[in-house]
Scaffold this motif. Structure first.
Motif, short mmCIF file in Angstrom:
data_model
loop_
_atom_site.label_atom_id
_atom_site.label_comp_id
_atom_site.label_asym_id
_atom_site.label_seq_id
_atom_site.Cartn_x
_atom_site.Cartn_y
_atom_site.Cartn_z
N ASP A 1 -38.69 -16.22 -5.41
CA ASP A 1 -39.32 -15.23 -4.53
C ASP A 1 -38.40 -14.81 -3.40
N GLU B 1 -38.92 -8.35 -8.11
CA GLU B 1 -39.34 -8.57 -9.49
C GLU B 1 -40.87 -8.60 -9.60
N ARG C 1 -40.27 -12.48 -12.42
CA ARG C 1 -40.17 -13.75 -11.69
C ARG C 1 -40.24 -14.93 -12.64
#
Length: 235
Positions: free
Chosen positions: A73, A79, A84
């Motif tokens: 993150d 993303e 992710r």
């Protein structure tokens, strides 16, 4: 306090040298995936808690005690969920040779663990690392037959310091949480002990946290896990 029957160890900074292991690993990964030089990789690591001036990971940072999804993150903020998830998979699975080259135990660990087992303790590992990564490390350290439970951030509902790992180990062993000691190098480990109802929180000074960062949260502070058998004998 009832007698301690089980010992739950943190991994990074407690059993392995966190800076000598993770700084070169993440520097190499970030250089490759972002196509940057070492300085560029260090700037990315700084976002997650790396102090480039000292070359060390900052106490309490995501790099010091966070999870793989938390790192993703930070480094891949744009993303979507699928992207992710792929980055988490990549970090956990695609750099095994790099990990093998850089994994650095703080000391010979097998004799220490053998001593504790002879004292009658049941041993486990509790880390905010992922299960696939942690079990790989345990095998490389020669401890696959030592830890009867490897409890990771993706195998409990909530990572440290929620207390879930203490409770999971207690359930696995058939113990009460207060029959377990947790041994770790940062505030998350000592907060895990408190939140999980552990009998003891034992801090070691081999990670990134100095005594003043952790002493007030711990029941005992020792220089390293090498001092653990003698501490437990003295209690």
């Amino acid at each position: 306090m009832m007698a301690i029957k089980g010992i739950l160890f943190d991994k990074d900074g407690t059993l392995i040298d966190v800076d000598r292991t993770w700084v070169p690993i993440y520097r190499a990964i970030l250089r490759q995936v972002f196509s940057v030089d070492s300085a560029g990789a260090d700037r990315l690591m700084t976002l997650a808690g790396f102090d480039a001036a000292s070359g060390r990971i900052t106490p309490g940072s995501v790099m010091a005690g966070g999870t793989t999804p938390q790192l993703v993150d930070i480094w891949w903020v744009h993303e979507d969920a699928a992207g992710r998830a792929e980055k988490v998979r990549m970090l956990d699975h695609d750099f095994t040779a790099l990990v093998e080259r850089n994994l650095t135990p703080l000391m010979p660990l097998q004799p220490l663990m053998g001593d504790l087992q002879r004292q009658g303790y049941r041993l486990g590992l509790a880390t905010n690392d992922s299960f696939v990564s942690a079990t790989r490390h345990v095998k490389l350290l020669g401890l696959a037959d030592t830890f009867e439970a490897v409890i990771t951030s993706d195998r409990v509902a909530r990572p440290k310091p929620s207390g879930d790992m203490i409770r999971a180990f207690a359930q696995h062993c058939g113990f009460q949480p207060h029959e377990i000691a947790i041994v770790g190098d940062n505030s998350h480990d000592m907060e895990e002990a408190h939140n999980g109802g552990a009998g003891l929180g034992i801090a070691v000074l081999t990670g990134n946290a100095a005594r003043q960062h952790i002493e007030h949260l711990a029941d005992h502070v020792i220089a390293s896990v090498a001092d653990l058998p003698s501490l437990l004998r003295s209690l």
